[in-house]
Design a protein around this motif. Structure first.
Motif, PDB file in Angstrom:
ATOM      1  N   LEU A  10     -44.045 -23.118 -94.940  1.00 18.01           N
ATOM      2  CA  LEU A  10     -43.947 -24.372 -94.194  1.00 18.01           C
ATOM      3  C   LEU A  10     -45.334 -24.989 -93.988  1.00 18.01           C
ATOM      4  O   LEU A  10     -45.522 -26.198 -94.170  1.00 18.01           O
ATOM      5  CB  LEU A  10     -43.256 -24.122 -92.854  1.00 18.01           C
ATOM      6  N   ALA A  11     -46.297 -24.165 -93.655  1.00 21.05           N
ATOM      7  CA  ALA A  11     -47.669 -24.653 -93.479  1.00 21.05           C
ATOM      8  C   ALA A  11     -48.212 -25.215 -94.788  1.00 21.05           C
ATOM      9  O   ALA A  11     -48.863 -26.269 -94.804  1.00 21.05           O
ATOM     10  CB  ALA A  11     -48.560 -23.526 -92.970  1.00 21.05           C
ATOM     11  N   LYS A  12     -47.933 -24.536 -95.898  1.00 21.43           N
ATOM     12  CA  LYS A  12     -48.400 -25.022 -97.199  1.00 21.43           C
ATOM     13  C   LYS A  12     -47.782 -26.369 -97.552  1.00 21.43           C
ATOM     14  O   LYS A  12     -48.452 -27.234 -98.114  1.00 21.43           O
ATOM     15  CB  LYS A  12     -48.076 -24.005 -98.301  1.00 21.43           C
ATOM     16  N   LEU A  43     -35.648 -26.361 -93.734  1.00 28.20           N
ATOM     17  CA  LEU A  43     -35.543 -25.753 -95.058  1.00 28.20           C
ATOM     18  C   LEU A  43     -35.677 -24.234 -94.989  1.00 28.20           C
ATOM     19  O   LEU A  43     -36.419 -23.707 -94.154  1.00 28.20           O
ATOM     20  CB  LEU A  43     -36.615 -26.316 -95.982  1.00 28.20           C
ATOM     21  N   ASP A  44     -34.973 -23.565 -95.866  1.00 32.20           N
ATOM     22  CA  ASP A  44     -35.128 -22.119 -95.995  1.00 32.20           C
ATOM     23  C   ASP A  44     -36.221 -21.833 -97.036  1.00 32.20           C
ATOM     24  O   ASP A  44     -36.794 -22.755 -97.625  1.00 32.20           O
ATOM     25  CB  ASP A  44     -33.807 -21.448 -96.362  1.00 32.20           C
ATOM     26  N   GLU A  45     -36.514 -20.567 -97.247  1.00 31.93           N
ATOM     27  CA  GLU A  45     -37.605 -20.192 -98.165  1.00 31.93           C
ATOM     28  C   GLU A  45     -37.442 -20.740 -99.579  1.00 31.93           C
ATOM     29  O   GLU A  45     -38.381 -21.315-100.117  1.00 31.93           O
ATOM     30  CB  GLU A  45     -37.773 -18.666 -98.209  1.00 31.93           C
ATOM     31  N   PRO A  46     -36.275 -20.583-100.217  1.00 32.70           N
ATOM     32  CA  PRO A  46     -36.143 -21.120-101.580  1.00 32.70           C
ATOM     33  C   PRO A  46     -36.376 -22.634-101.646  1.00 32.70           C
ATOM     34  O   PRO A  46     -36.988 -23.138-102.587  1.00 32.70           O
ATOM     35  CB  PRO A  46     -34.708 -20.759-101.973  1.00 32.70           C
ATOM     36  N   ALA A  47     -35.896 -23.359-100.645  1.00 30.88           N
ATOM     37  CA  ALA A  47     -36.093 -24.808-100.631  1.00 30.88           C
ATOM     38  C   ALA A  47     -37.566 -25.157-100.441  1.00 30.88           C
ATOM     39  O   ALA A  47     -38.082 -26.083-101.071  1.00 30.88           O
ATOM     40  CB  ALA A  47     -35.243 -25.438 -99.532  1.00 30.88           C
ATOM     41  N   LEU A  48     -38.257 -24.423 -99.565  1.00 25.70           N
ATOM     42  CA  LEU A  48     -39.690 -24.653 -99.367  1.00 25.70           C
ATOM     43  C   LEU A  48     -40.462 -24.375-100.654  1.00 25.70           C
ATOM     44  O   LEU A  48     -41.381 -25.131-101.018  1.00 25.70           O
ATOM     45  CB  LEU A  48     -40.221 -23.782 -98.223  1.00 25.70           C
ATOM     46  N   GLU A  49     -40.086 -23.309-101.352  1.00 26.66           N
ATOM     47  CA  GLU A  49     -40.738 -22.996-102.626  1.00 26.66           C
ATOM     48  C   GLU A  49     -40.474 -24.080-103.665  1.00 26.66           C
ATOM     49  O   GLU A  49     -41.347 -24.417-104.460  1.00 26.66           O
ATOM     50  CB  GLU A  49     -40.280 -21.624-103.125  1.00 26.66           C
ATOM     51  N   THR A  56     -46.908 -29.022-106.743  1.00 24.68           N
ATOM     52  CA  THR A  56     -47.811 -28.484-107.769  1.00 24.68           C
ATOM     53  C   THR A  56     -47.706 -29.309-109.047  1.00 24.68           C
ATOM     54  O   THR A  56     -48.715 -29.611-109.681  1.00 24.68           O
ATOM     55  CB  THR A  56     -47.488 -27.006-108.047  1.00 24.68           C
ATOM     56  N   LYS A  57     -46.481 -29.702-109.424  1.00 19.06           N
ATOM     57  CA  LYS A  57     -46.291 -30.561-110.597  1.00 19.06           C
ATOM     58  C   LYS A  57     -46.963 -31.922-110.399  1.00 19.06           C
ATOM     59  O   LYS A  57     -47.394 -32.542-111.360  1.00 19.06           O
ATOM     60  CB  LYS A  57     -44.807 -30.764-110.879  1.00 19.06           C
TER      61      LYS A  57
END
Length: 140
Positions: A10-12, A43-49, A56-57
């Motif tokens: 989340l911080a990222k 958001l959950d972890e997969p959504a944050l990723e 990044t893209k």
């Protein structure tokens, strides 16, 4: 269910948003497009990723940590915080990193980390840095 990686992700996301200079409305539209939610806190972890992968893209690069290379400020009890603050100022004035203070504590007292030193030992490290600063013309 919360996991330990979610707060960091989340911080990222928030850091990437700031570094990419995304306006609030564009950011929220992007979140809706990618995840169907309007706020990163939902958001959950997969959504944050997924959001981070998209950033990044778009050209965002996470900053590399300098903590291993330069050391990091030790976490100490309140009674030592004034000494730690002075040590930090002396290190900055000399252009040195926390690893220098850690090595100094190790040589002086045989402890591996500055935060393991007691009040008198931390004060002694501070005094040693003050003496070194005066010796090199950086002191009072």
């Amino acid at each position: 269910m919360k996991t330990t990686h979610r707060p960091a992700l989340l911080a990222k996301v928030h850091i990437a948003r700031k570094e990419l200079a995304l306006q609030d409305d564009a950011y929220r539209a992007l979140l809706v497009q990618l995840t169907g939610k309007t706020s990163a806190k939902d958001l959950d972890e997969p959504a944050l990723e997924k959001v981070l992968a998209h950033f990044t893209k778009c050209g965002w690069q996470p900053a590399k940590s300098t903590a291993k290379k330069h050391g990091q400020r030790p976490q100490t009890v309140k009674s030592r915080q004034a000494y730690i603050g002075k040590i930090e100022a002396l290190l900055a004035d000399a252009g040195r990193h926390w690893s220098y203070a850690q090595a100094l504590a190790s040589r002086m007292f045989g402890v591996e980390k500055l935060e393991w030193c007691d009040d008198d030992q931390v004060r002694s490290v501070m005094v040693a840095l003050e003496i070194e600063a005066r010796r090199h013309g950086r002191g009072r």
